[in-house]
Motif scaffolding. Structure first.
Motif, PDB file in Angstrom:
ATOM      1  N   PHE A   1       0.840  -1.192   0.000  1.00 61.54           N
ATOM      2  CA  PHE A   1       0.000   0.000   0.000  1.00 61.54           C
ATOM      3  C   PHE A   1       0.877   1.244   0.000  1.00 61.54           C
ATOM      4  CE2 PHE A   1      -3.044  -2.915   2.325  1.00 61.54           C
ATOM      5  CZ  PHE A   1      -3.968  -3.005   1.276  1.00 61.54           C
ATOM      6  N   ASP A   2       0.265   2.372  -0.308  1.00 59.21           N
ATOM      7  CA  ASP A   2       1.027   3.627  -0.305  1.00 59.21           C
ATOM      8  C   ASP A   2       0.946   4.352   1.019  1.00 59.21           C
ATOM      9  OD1 ASP A   2       2.603   5.624  -1.830  1.00 59.21           O
ATOM     10  OD2 ASP A   2       0.882   6.915  -1.383  1.00 59.21           O
ATOM     11  N   SER A   3      -0.015   3.989   1.847  1.00 58.04           N
ATOM     12  CA  SER A   3      -0.171   4.701   3.114  1.00 58.04           C
ATOM     13  C   SER A   3      -0.547   3.714   4.203  1.00 58.04           C
ATOM     14  CB  SER A   3      -1.240   5.796   3.012  1.00 58.04           C
ATOM     15  OG  SER A   3      -2.533   5.220   2.979  1.00 58.04           O
ATOM     16  N   ALA A   4      -0.430   4.184   5.431  1.00 56.67           N
ATOM     17  CA  ALA A   4      -0.766   3.344   6.581  1.00 56.67           C
ATOM     18  C   ALA A   4      -2.269   3.163   6.740  1.00 56.67           C
ATOM     19  CB  ALA A   4      -0.185   3.953   7.854  1.00 56.67           C
ATOM     20  N   MET A   5      -3.071   3.997   6.065  1.00 59.48           N
ATOM     21  CA  MET A   5      -4.525   3.901   6.183  1.00 59.48           C
ATOM     22  C   MET A   5      -5.149   3.862   4.789  1.00 59.48           C
ATOM     23  SD  MET A   5      -5.305   6.456   9.399  1.00 59.48           S
ATOM     24  CE  MET A   5      -7.006   5.912   9.500  1.00 59.48           C
ATOM     25  N   PRO A   6      -4.976   2.761   4.063  1.00 62.19           N
ATOM     26  CA  PRO A   6      -5.515   2.681   2.710  1.00 62.19           C
ATOM     27  C   PRO A   6      -7.048   2.668   2.691  1.00 62.19           C
ATOM     28  CG  PRO A   6      -4.635   0.572   3.399  1.00 62.19           C
ATOM     29  CD  PRO A   6      -4.266   1.546   4.463  1.00 62.19           C
ATOM     30  N   ALA A   7      -7.611   3.186   1.619  1.00 64.91           N
ATOM     31  CA  ALA A   7      -9.066   3.200   1.457  1.00 64.91           C
ATOM     32  C   ALA A   7      -9.572   1.796   1.136  1.00 64.91           C
ATOM     33  CB  ALA A   7      -9.454   4.170   0.342  1.00 64.91           C
ATOM     34  N   ALA A   8     -10.875   1.624   1.240  1.00 66.82           N
ATOM     35  CA  ALA A   8     -11.476   0.307   1.044  1.00 66.82           C
ATOM     36  C   ALA A   8     -11.191  -0.247  -0.340  1.00 66.82           C
ATOM     37  CB  ALA A   8     -12.982   0.398   1.287  1.00 66.82           C
ATOM     38  N   ASP A   9     -11.225   0.605  -1.367  1.00 67.53           N
ATOM     39  CA  ASP A   9     -11.010   0.084  -2.726  1.00 67.53           C
ATOM     40  C   ASP A   9      -9.567  -0.374  -2.935  1.00 67.53           C
ATOM     41  OD1 ASP A   9     -10.033   2.670  -2.638  1.00 67.53           O
ATOM     42  OD2 ASP A   9     -11.165   3.389  -4.383  1.00 67.53           O
ATOM     43  N   CYS A  10      -8.641   0.084  -2.090  1.00 65.29           N
ATOM     44  CA  CYS A  10      -7.263  -0.413  -2.148  1.00 65.29           C
ATOM     45  C   CYS A  10      -7.200  -1.867  -1.687  1.00 65.29           C
ATOM     46  CB  CYS A  10      -6.337   0.454  -1.298  1.00 65.29           C
ATOM     47  SG  CYS A  10      -6.220   2.175  -1.824  1.00 65.29           S
ATOM     48  N   TYR A  11      -7.934  -2.189  -0.621  1.00 66.79           N
ATOM     49  CA  TYR A  11      -7.999  -3.567  -0.157  1.00 66.79           C
ATOM     50  C   TYR A  11      -8.643  -4.464  -1.214  1.00 66.79           C
ATOM     51  CZ  TYR A  11      -6.659  -2.312   4.624  1.00 66.79           C
ATOM     52  OH  TYR A  11      -5.968  -1.890   5.723  1.00 66.79           O
ATOM     53  N   THR A  12      -9.642  -3.934  -1.895  1.00 69.99           N
ATOM     54  CA  THR A  12     -10.302  -4.712  -2.945  1.00 69.99           C
ATOM     55  C   THR A  12      -9.325  -5.067  -4.054  1.00 69.99           C
ATOM     56  OG1 THR A  12     -12.431  -3.638  -2.491  1.00 69.99           O
ATOM     57  CG2 THR A  12     -12.181  -4.715  -4.632  1.00 69.99           C
ATOM     58  N   LEU A  13      -8.530  -4.090  -4.489  1.00 73.31           N
ATOM     59  CA  LEU A  13      -7.555  -4.356  -5.546  1.00 73.31           C
ATOM     60  C   LEU A  13      -6.520  -5.375  -5.084  1.00 73.31           C
ATOM     61  CD1 LEU A  13      -6.219  -3.980  -8.233  1.00 73.31           C
ATOM     62  CD2 LEU A  13      -5.210  -1.838  -7.419  1.00 73.31           C
ATOM     63  N   LEU A  14      -6.035  -5.238  -3.847  1.00 78.93           N
ATOM     64  CA  LEU A  14      -5.055  -6.192  -3.344  1.00 78.93           C
ATOM     65  C   LEU A  14      -5.640  -7.598  -3.308  1.00 78.93           C
ATOM     66  CD1 LEU A  14      -2.347  -6.946  -2.081  1.00 78.93           C
ATOM     67  CD2 LEU A  14      -3.309  -6.333   0.150  1.00 78.93           C
ATOM     68  N   THR A  15      -6.832  -7.736  -2.757  1.00 75.87           N
ATOM     69  CA  THR A  15      -7.456  -9.053  -2.658  1.00 75.87           C
ATOM     70  C   THR A  15      -7.675  -9.660  -4.034  1.00 75.87           C
ATOM     71  OG1 THR A  15      -8.570  -8.389  -0.603  1.00 75.87           O
ATOM     72  CG2 THR A  15      -9.439 -10.314  -1.760  1.00 75.87           C
ATOM     73  N   ASP A  16      -8.187  -8.870  -4.972  1.00 78.68           N
ATOM     74  CA  ASP A  16      -8.430  -9.375  -6.329  1.00 78.68           C
ATOM     75  C   ASP A  16      -7.128  -9.860  -6.972  1.00 78.68           C
ATOM     76  OD1 ASP A  16     -11.081  -8.712  -6.030  1.00 78.68           O
ATOM     77  OD2 ASP A  16     -11.001  -6.916  -7.275  1.00 78.68           O
ATOM     78  N   THR A  17      -6.055  -9.107  -6.765  1.00 79.64           N
ATOM     79  CA  THR A  17      -4.774  -9.471  -7.382  1.00 79.64           C
ATOM     80  C   THR A  17      -4.196 -10.733  -6.766  1.00 79.64           C
ATOM     81  OG1 THR A  17      -4.326  -7.127  -7.811  1.00 79.64           O
ATOM     82  CG2 THR A  17      -2.474  -8.649  -7.963  1.00 79.64           C
ATOM     83  N   LEU A  18      -4.240 -10.838  -5.432  1.00 82.80           N
ATOM     84  CA  LEU A  18      -3.695 -12.020  -4.766  1.00 82.80           C
ATOM     85  C   LEU A  18      -4.470 -13.272  -5.162  1.00 82.80           C
ATOM     86  CD1 LEU A  18      -2.935 -10.676  -1.165  1.00 82.80           C
ATOM     87  CD2 LEU A  18      -1.392 -10.878  -3.121  1.00 82.80           C
ATOM     88  N   VAL A  19      -5.784 -13.157  -5.215  1.00 77.03           N
ATOM     89  CA  VAL A  19      -6.602 -14.312  -5.609  1.00 77.03           C
ATOM     90  C   VAL A  19      -6.308 -14.701  -7.053  1.00 77.03           C
ATOM     91  CG1 VAL A  19      -8.974 -15.082  -6.046  1.00 77.03           C
ATOM     92  CG2 VAL A  19      -8.427 -13.865  -3.932  1.00 77.03           C
ATOM     93  N   ALA A  20      -6.125 -13.706  -7.927  1.00 75.19           N
ATOM     94  CA  ALA A  20      -5.830 -13.997  -9.332  1.00 75.19           C
ATOM     95  C   ALA A  20      -4.474 -14.687  -9.481  1.00 75.19           C
ATOM     96  CB  ALA A  20      -5.866 -12.718 -10.155  1.00 75.19           C
ATOM     97  N   ILE A  21      -3.472 -14.241  -8.711  1.00 78.95           N
ATOM     98  CA  ILE A  21      -2.156 -14.895  -8.748  1.00 78.95           C
ATOM     99  C   ILE A  21      -2.267 -16.331  -8.263  1.00 78.95           C
ATOM    100  CG2 ILE A  21       0.150 -14.919  -7.723  1.00 78.95           C
ATOM    101  CD1 ILE A  21       0.033 -11.841  -7.658  1.00 78.95           C
ATOM    102  N   ARG A  22      -3.015 -16.513  -7.185  1.00 79.99           N
ATOM    103  CA  ARG A  22      -3.180 -17.871  -6.657  1.00 79.99           C
ATOM    104  C   ARG A  22      -3.910 -18.749  -7.664  1.00 79.99           C
ATOM    105  NH1 ARG A  22      -1.454 -21.655  -5.288  1.00 79.99           N
ATOM    106  NH2 ARG A  22      -1.833 -22.945  -3.458  1.00 79.99           N
ATOM    107  N   ASP A  23      -4.933 -18.212  -8.320  1.00 80.26           N
ATOM    108  CA  ASP A  23      -5.671 -18.976  -9.326  1.00 80.26           C
ATOM    109  C   ASP A  23      -4.798 -19.319 -10.530  1.00 80.26           C
ATOM    110  OD1 ASP A  23      -7.905 -18.888  -7.724  1.00 80.26           O
ATOM    111  OD2 ASP A  23      -8.910 -17.308  -8.861  1.00 80.26           O
ATOM    112  N   ALA A  24      -3.764 -18.476 -10.772  1.00 81.37           N
ATOM    113  CA  ALA A  24      -2.842 -18.739 -11.874  1.00 81.37           C
ATOM    114  C   ALA A  24      -1.829 -19.818 -11.530  1.00 81.37           C
ATOM    115  CB  ALA A  24      -2.119 -17.453 -12.269  1.00 81.37           C
ATOM    116  N   GLY A  25      -1.852 -20.292 -10.289  1.00 72.54           N
ATOM    117  CA  GLY A  25      -1.027 -21.425  -9.915  1.00 72.54           C
ATOM    118  C   GLY A  25       0.185 -21.123  -9.074  1.00 72.54           C
ATOM    119  N   ALA A  26       0.351 -19.887  -8.597  1.00 71.60           N
ATOM    120  CA  ALA A  26       1.549 -19.520  -7.852  1.00 71.60           C
ATOM    121  C   ALA A  26       1.246 -19.300  -6.376  1.00 71.60           C
ATOM    122  CB  ALA A  26       2.183 -18.267  -8.441  1.00 71.60           C
TER     123      ALA A  26
END
Length: 384
Positions: free
Chosen positions: A50-75
């Motif tokens: 994240f860029d700050s210590a208090m990220p907005a809700a949509d920042c968490y959404t992007l992180l979660t979506d990306t991590l799940v997509a990486i995991r789904d890609a097999g890594a």
């Protein structure tokens, strides 16, 4: 085992007041495509998620979506916290994440690896979260921790001790400013990057690969110590640097090969220099129409409302500075001495304009307006 090294996503950062969230989402999805196409086994994110210590809700959404997509890609995914992250906020959901996603934010876990096996045996990934000396020195009794150098030196000693006991191949993950120099004792803080003092490159000896974060340009410090850089350009100073990271292949003995990979650049960054009229000329700089623009206008005097005017020419003009080609030289005549030589209010104003506008006094049109203002003021004073 194939490892992808990335870092410094800075989810939530703005670029001169503009949100980067949509652009970053596109780039991170391209990173996921790399993971899938190259059959990556492990993705490392070396801090500043994240860029700050208090990220907005949509920042968490992007992180979660990306991590799940990486995991789904097999890594598998291993993240560590950086100096921009709040370790508590980044790590609060780590125990709730799906199998194969590990978030390392607790300094007390240093020296305990995430171990992943391949056909040649175990690879131990030692995540080192960002270490603020004042906040971690109480963890290590008898160890003086005043600087980043002290903190990383001790952290890597814990890594080495554990690695020797376990055997196998090792990868260290850290977020710091590392350099191939040994700073002067007790003067480490004199060399800084982004507020972090220098950590000598030798601190990362004796591991097969050190995946670093903090520097936004992809860099090779030594064969086994590298920065991945940021996935987006976050300043015009980064505009000439490619975006991407590293692909590391490990065999039974350690690192077999390392190659870079590039990520797409959603909107390129350009710096344009010229007079304001030249910059506004529709026949010039046509290739910059859709780019992020940093405009340096070279007129002798500052121009009125340059940002608004330039944005009619370049919709994505984000930064404007006045950078005159010629700097007025007053010689030995000071502003105070010029004021003493004036004989009227109009001359005082003209002397001031000459001083603040790089030697350019009032224009004829401006003088006419100033004369009228001065006459009105004199007439008003006469009635008092």
């Amino acid at each position: 085992m194939r490892i992808l090294h990335t870092s410094d996503w800075h989810i939530g950062r703005t670029f001169h007041g503009h949100s980067t969230l949509d652009a970053l989402r596109g780039v991170l999805m391209s990173l996921v495509a790399e993971v899938s196409a190259r059959e990556v086994d492990v993705v490392i994110v070396a801090g500043d998620v994240f860029d700050s210590a208090m990220p907005a809700a949509d920042c968490y959404t992007l992180l979660t979506d990306t991590l799940v997509a990486i995991r789904d890609a097999g890594a598998r995914v291993i993240l560590t916290s950086g100096n921009h992250d709040s370790a508590a906020r980044l790590g609060f959901q780590s125990r709730l994440l799906s199998d194969g996603i590990t978030v390392v934010t607790d300094p007390a876990s240093i020296g305990t690896p995430v171990t992943i096996d391949d056909e040649s045996g175990p690879v131990h990934f030692y995540g080192i979260p960002y270490l603020e000396p004042a906040l971690v020195r109480h963890l290590w009794d008898g160890v003086p921790v005043r600087t980043q150098r002290d903190a990383l030196t001790h952290a890597m000693s814990l890594v080495r001790d554990d690695a020797r006991a376990r055997g196998g191949r090792t990868v260290a993950i850290a977020h710091c400013f590392a350099a191939g120099v040994d700073p002067t004792p007790h003067l480490e803080c004199d060399i800084q990057q982004g507020g972090l003092d220098v950590v000598p490159l030798a601190v990362f000896d004796d591991v097969d690969y050190a995946a670093l974060g903090h520097i936004h340009g992809r860099q090779r410090l030594s064969e086994h110590v590298r920065y991945a850089g940021a996935p987006l350009h976050y300043s015009f100073g980064e505009g000439s640097k490619p975006r991407g990271g590293w692909i590391i292949d490990m065999d039974a003995t350690g690192v077999a090969s390392i190659e870079s990979f590039d990520l797409p650049i959603p909107r390129r960054l350009v710096t344009l220099t010229g007079t304001l009229d030249e910059l506004l000329d529709p026949a010039r700089f046509e290739d910059a129409t859709d780019a992020w623009v940093f405009a340096r206008y070279t007129d002798v005097a500052p121009q009125s409302d340059p940002m608004r005017r330039l944005q009619t020419r370049f919709a994505h003009c984000a930064k404007v500075v006045h950078a005159p080609d010629v700097i007025h030289d007053d010689g030995e005549t000071s502003y105070a001495s010029r004021l003493r030589a004036t004989r009227s209010d109009l001359e005082v104003i003209d002397a001031f304009l000459t001083h603040v506008r790089n030697g350019v006094g009032a224009s004829d049109a401006e003088r006419e307006i100033l004369r009228e203002v001065v006459r009105e003021r004199e007439a008003s004073d006469a009635l008092v």
